[in-house]
Design a protein around this motif. Structure first.
Motif, short mmCIF file in Angstrom:
data_model
loop_
_atom_site.label_atom_id
_atom_site.label_comp_id
_atom_site.label_asym_id
_atom_site.label_seq_id
_atom_site.Cartn_x
_atom_site.Cartn_y
_atom_site.Cartn_z
N HIS A 77 -2.32 14.12 24.19
CA HIS A 77 -3.90 14.35 24.29
C HIS A 77 -4.19 14.28 25.70
CE1 HIS A 77 -8.02 12.70 23.53
NE2 HIS A 77 -8.05 13.75 22.88
N GLU A 78 -3.84 13.11 26.14
CA GLU A 78 -4.26 12.99 27.61
C GLU A 78 -3.94 13.58 28.64
OE1 GLU A 78 -2.73 8.79 27.75
OE2 GLU A 78 -4.09 7.98 26.67
N ALA A 79 -2.76 14.32 28.37
CA ALA A 79 -2.24 15.30 29.27
C ALA A 79 -2.94 16.62 29.28
CB ALA A 79 -0.77 15.76 29.08
N MET A 80 -3.55 16.76 27.84
CA MET A 80 -4.27 17.96 27.74
C MET A 80 -5.48 17.77 28.46
SD MET A 80 -4.66 20.61 24.51
CE MET A 80 -3.27 21.24 24.73
N LEU A 81 -6.25 16.64 28.39
CA LEU A 81 -7.50 16.43 29.01
C LEU A 81 -7.53 16.52 30.27
CD1 LEU A 81 -8.73 13.38 26.72
CD2 LEU A 81 -9.74 15.86 26.82
N LYS A 82 -6.48 16.02 31.08
CA LYS A 82 -5.93 15.95 32.46
C LYS A 82 -6.06 17.36 32.96
CE LYS A 82 -4.09 11.43 33.04
NZ LYS A 82 -3.20 10.68 33.23
#
Length: 93
Positions: free
Chosen positions: A60-65
């Motif tokens: 999830h964090e990677a996709m936000l970044k």
């Protein structure tokens, strides 16, 4: 050991192509050390429930970044305590 199917969808990207959002997610999955299989409509992973949930958070964090402004996550977890559970076993291999 649990087996899970994970699928992340970035919404509102302005394009039908979402590869730039999924590539960093796949890198996170590869770096996790968990056994995984990329499938046409999602990714299957094998690990403890705790490991799987931590992986979902990192994805999830990677996709936000990567720039996603909205993300839908579909997650199915099969966790058995009465016998060994593996990806191969669920596929009948």
């Amino acid at each position: 050991m649990a087996v899970a199917e994970l699928c992340l969808f970035p919404l509102g990207t302005g394009s039908p192509s979402v590869g730039k959002y999924l590539e960093p997610v796949l890198e996170v999955i590869k770096a996790s050390g968990l056994k995984y299989y990329v499938c046409p409509m999602g990714t299957v992973v094998e690990g403890s429930v705790e490991e799987i949930l931590e992986l979902v958070k990192k994805c999830h964090e990677a996709m936000l970044k990567a720039g996603a402004k909205r993300i839908v996550i579909n997650l199915k977890i099969d966790d058995r305590v009465d016998k060994s559970l593996t990806i191969e076993g669920k596929m009948g291999v």
